[in-house]
Design a protein around this motif. Sequence first.
Motif, PDB file in Angstrom:
ATOM      1  N   GLY A 264       0.803  -1.225   0.000  1.00 19.17           N
ATOM      2  CA  GLY A 264       0.000   0.000   0.000  1.00 19.17           C
ATOM      3  C   GLY A 264       0.831   1.268   0.000  1.00 19.17           C
ATOM      4  O   GLY A 264       1.930   1.311  -0.576  1.00 19.17           O
ATOM      5  N   LYS A 265       0.278   2.286   0.655  1.00 19.78           N
ATOM      6  CA  LYS A 265       0.923   3.602   0.691  1.00 19.78           C
ATOM      7  C   LYS A 265       1.252   3.974   2.128  1.00 19.78           C
ATOM      8  O   LYS A 265       0.513   3.635   3.048  1.00 19.78           O
ATOM      9  N   PRO A 266       2.349   4.733   2.313  1.00 22.50           N
ATOM     10  CA  PRO A 266       2.703   5.152   3.669  1.00 22.50           C
ATOM     11  C   PRO A 266       1.624   6.067   4.250  1.00 22.50           C
ATOM     12  O   PRO A 266       0.911   6.747   3.508  1.00 22.50           O
ATOM     13  N   ILE A 267       1.507   6.088   5.575  1.00 21.03           N
ATOM     14  CA  ILE A 267       0.573   7.025   6.200  1.00 21.03           C
ATOM     15  C   ILE A 267       1.367   8.253   6.648  1.00 21.03           C
ATOM     16  O   ILE A 267       2.565   8.159   6.945  1.00 21.03           O
ATOM     17  N   PRO A 268       0.730   9.427   6.641  1.00 24.05           N
ATOM     18  CA  PRO A 268       1.460  10.652   7.002  1.00 24.05           C
ATOM     19  C   PRO A 268       2.046  10.569   8.408  1.00 24.05           C
ATOM     20  O   PRO A 268       1.401  10.065   9.329  1.00 24.05           O
ATOM     21  N   TYR A 269       3.273  11.066   8.536  1.00 24.52           N
ATOM     22  CA  TYR A 269       3.968  11.005   9.829  1.00 24.52           C
ATOM     23  C   TYR A 269       3.252  11.805  10.910  1.00 24.52           C
ATOM     24  O   TYR A 269       3.328  11.466  12.080  1.00 24.52           O
ATOM     25  N   ASP A 270       2.564  12.897  10.496  1.00 22.48           N
ATOM     26  CA  ASP A 270       1.911  13.748  11.504  1.00 22.48           C
ATOM     27  C   ASP A 270       0.425  13.414  11.670  1.00 22.48           C
ATOM     28  O   ASP A 270      -0.332  14.210  12.212  1.00 22.48           O
TER      29      ASP A 270
END
Length: 270
Positions: free
Chosen positions: A119-125
């Motif tokens: 999948g896709k990374p999730i936002p760090y913040d």
Amino acid sequence: MIHKISIALASLLIAHCAFGQTSQEQDIKVISISDAPSGPVGDAIRQGHKILTETRVMLPNNVGNGLNCSSCHLNGGTKPHAAPWAGLWGVFPAYSARSAKVITLADRVNDCFERSMNGKPIPYDSTEMTSILTYMQFISTGVPTGSNAKGRGEGKIDQNLIPDALNGKTVYAEKCAACHGANGLGLKSEPNKYVFPPLWGDDSFNDGAGMARPYTAASFVIANMPLGLDNSLTQQEALDVSQYFTHQPRPVHPGKENDWPKGGRPKDAR
Ligand code: HEC
Ligand code: HEC
């Protein structure tokens, strides 16, 4: 719904481990999600647990297959030798040879989003990332900073064994197909929910994932599969069946040829 998490932390022992450090390994102490405090921190812990165990449903835009994080990190990431998250809080940031840089625990979470979850990374913040990290910190309670929890990583496989995919096909039919399906595509109870997750096909992990490497997969399989029959296979059987299922058709991870840019590429990397 409150899930009971039992983490059996063993006593202190000195051991050489696969993570490039010699440390005092510590049993994970018994901790339950119901022991999470009330209030905002407890809410984050509970939310993190939900995301990690119902990942596909909770984060459909970030998950590109049919798996949940807990399909491999069993019992909410608390089972020894199923790549437990318990204890990780105090060992990251750490050097990753695959990325050839020091990475944070959040980076490592996103590595599995991109590879194991295709999948896709999730936002760090994002609150999702914060919740995941809060849960991982909670289940790391009692493991000192710098120490590995006992059972970090997977089981042990002799790296000198030579895999035999043909025998692996037989092992698969006898010991795995009943749950994961003769075609390896798993079994669904609802359109979005697998009772038995797929081992290959479009809904499986991609070829850049740790589980796509036969020796890593074998280390997981020997300690955890068939489900409920830990350590019932021989090392050779675990390696043979892993050679077989890892090499079945699965999503491709673009750019995997750029992994391990400064060397250390394992022999079973794809
Ligand atoms: C297909 C199986 C699979 C799935 C699904 C999966 N992982 Fe992993 N994960 C692994 C394996 C295998 C390793 C160990 C890789 C290795 O030994 O190189 C690992 C390692 C990790 C580590 C580092 C563990 C350590 O000891 O350093 C973290 C953190 C992690 N995964 C988080 C996640 C998260 C979060 C998700 C869901 C977004 C997830 N994983 C989904 C298989 C999986
Ligand atoms: C009794 C049913 C059962 C049998 C038999 C079984 N598994 Fe599993 N397996 C599961 C379940 C259920 C999960 C997911 C666990 C979870 O979500 O908590 C799983 C997870 C996995 C995973 C990680 C998730 C994924 O889809 O990639 C692998 C790899 C795996 N099994 C391999 C095997 C192999 C190889 C065999 C045969 C040696 C086997 N299993 C036999 C039920 C079974």
